[in-house]
Design a protein around this motif. Structure first.
Motif, mmCIF file in Angstrom:
data_model
loop_
_atom_site.group_PDB
_atom_site.id
_atom_site.type_symbol
_atom_site.label_atom_id
_atom_site.label_comp_id
_atom_site.label_asym_id
_atom_site.label_seq_id
_atom_site.Cartn_x
_atom_site.Cartn_y
_atom_site.Cartn_z
ATOM 1 N N ASP A 37 -12.208 52.390 79.799
ATOM 2 C CA ASP A 37 -12.562 51.691 78.570
ATOM 3 C C ASP A 37 -11.715 50.425 78.467
ATOM 4 O O ASP A 37 -10.508 50.511 78.239
ATOM 5 C CB ASP A 37 -12.311 52.611 77.368
ATOM 6 C CG ASP A 37 -12.614 51.958 76.034
ATOM 7 O OD1 ASP A 37 -12.955 50.753 75.982
ATOM 8 O OD2 ASP A 37 -12.492 52.663 75.016
ATOM 9 N N PRO A 38 -12.330 49.260 78.616
ATOM 10 C CA PRO A 38 -11.547 48.022 78.563
ATOM 11 C C PRO A 38 -10.937 47.738 77.196
ATOM 12 O O PRO A 38 -10.078 46.867 77.088
ATOM 13 C CB PRO A 38 -12.557 46.941 78.951
ATOM 14 C CG PRO A 38 -13.889 47.520 78.635
ATOM 15 C CD PRO A 38 -13.754 49.008 78.835
ATOM 16 N N THR A 39 -11.338 48.472 76.169
ATOM 17 C CA THR A 39 -10.759 48.265 74.836
ATOM 18 C C THR A 39 -9.653 49.270 74.518
ATOM 19 O O THR A 39 -9.087 49.222 73.428
ATOM 20 C CB THR A 39 -11.836 48.355 73.730
ATOM 21 O OG1 THR A 39 -12.305 49.703 73.636
ATOM 22 C CG2 THR A 39 -12.991 47.408 73.998
ATOM 23 N N ALA A 40 -9.308 50.140 75.431
ATOM 24 C CA ALA A 40 -8.302 51.182 75.167
ATOM 25 C C ALA A 40 -6.883 50.658 75.378
ATOM 26 O O ALA A 40 -6.053 51.285 76.023
ATOM 27 C CB ALA A 40 -8.575 52.406 76.029
ATOM 28 N N HIS A 41 -6.605 49.501 74.778
ATOM 29 C CA HIS A 41 -5.253 48.943 74.817
ATOM 30 C C HIS A 41 -4.361 49.744 73.881
ATOM 31 O O HIS A 41 -4.832 50.336 72.901
ATOM 32 C CB HIS A 41 -5.274 47.485 74.366
ATOM 33 C CG HIS A 41 -5.963 46.566 75.316
ATOM 34 N ND1 HIS A 41 -5.834 45.201 75.233
ATOM 35 C CD2 HIS A 41 -6.801 46.802 76.356
ATOM 36 C CE1 HIS A 41 -6.557 44.628 76.183
ATOM 37 N NE2 HIS A 41 -7.151 45.586 76.879
ATOM 38 N N ALA A 42 -3.082 49.739 74.143
ATOM 39 C CA ALA A 42 -2.128 50.521 73.354
ATOM 40 C C ALA A 42 -2.215 50.226 71.860
ATOM 41 O O ALA A 42 -2.212 51.149 71.044
ATOM 42 C CB ALA A 42 -0.707 50.258 73.850
ATOM 43 N N VAL A 43 -2.308 48.963 71.497
ATOM 44 C CA VAL A 43 -2.371 48.601 70.080
ATOM 45 C C VAL A 43 -3.646 49.143 69.441
ATOM 46 O O VAL A 43 -3.606 49.698 68.333
ATOM 47 C CB VAL A 43 -2.249 47.072 69.883
ATOM 48 C CG1 VAL A 43 -2.609 46.661 68.468
ATOM 49 C CG2 VAL A 43 -0.834 46.608 70.235
ATOM 50 N N ILE A 44 -4.769 49.024 70.132
ATOM 51 C CA ILE A 44 -6.038 49.530 69.593
ATOM 52 C C ILE A 44 -5.973 51.050 69.426
ATOM 53 O O ILE A 44 -6.367 51.591 68.388
ATOM 54 C CB ILE A 44 -7.226 49.131 70.498
ATOM 55 C CG1 ILE A 44 -7.360 47.602 70.589
ATOM 56 C CG2 ILE A 44 -8.516 49.787 70.042
ATOM 57 C CD1 ILE A 44 -7.721 46.912 69.303
#
Length: 146
Positions: free
Chosen positions: A48-55
């Motif tokens: 998931d390219p949106t699974a950044h730590a902040v998100i």
């Protein structure tokens, strides 16, 4: 607020990210001097390219607090967030963003672009940078050499 203490928590979470094959990017959400959530990048794990730590941290914090408005929260991140993450921080009305290491390629809290405090936007977030920078640099260096 004890910036070093909460950044230490983010750095510990970043070590977990490294052990799981992710970049050493982690985030901690703090409300009323209490840590609510620890999260790390899960991009590789979830495809998931949106699974950044902040998100991931924002999603879990909103779920735990039962609100999409997180005006009393501070996010501690091991690396300066990207445009997507700063946008999510602004949308969730986070009070402050504290990060260890600037991101000269994608940083959206002042390094590449200044989205966090852009004068044309209706929301802004307080930004503090450089907290535990040396420790974050060491984690990123271990990723390159390890």
């Amino acid at each position: 607020m004890n910036y070093e203490l909460f950044m230490d928590e983010a750095l510990e979470e970043a070590k977990l990210a490294l052990a799981r094959g992710e970049k050493p990017i982690a985030a901690v959400a703090v409300v009323d001097e209490a840590m609510v959530v620890r999260a790390h990048d899960r991009v590789q794990e979830t495809n998931d390219p949106t699974a950044h730590a902040v998100i991931v941290a924002l999603r879990e914090t909103a779920r735990k607090l039962g609100s999409v408005r997180l005006a009393d929260a501070t996010i501690f991140a091991t690396q300066e967030p990207c445009v997507m993450c700063v946008g999510a921080i602004l949308e969730s009305e986070i009070e402050a963003l504290v990060f260890a290491l600037a991101d000269p390629r994608d940083g959206a809290a002042g390094t590449v672009v200044q989205l966090a405090q852009h004068p044309s936007l209706r929301r802004r977030v307080k930004v503090v940078s450089g907290i535990r920078q040396e420790q974050a640099e060491a984690l990123f260096a271990s990723m390159v050499t390890g």
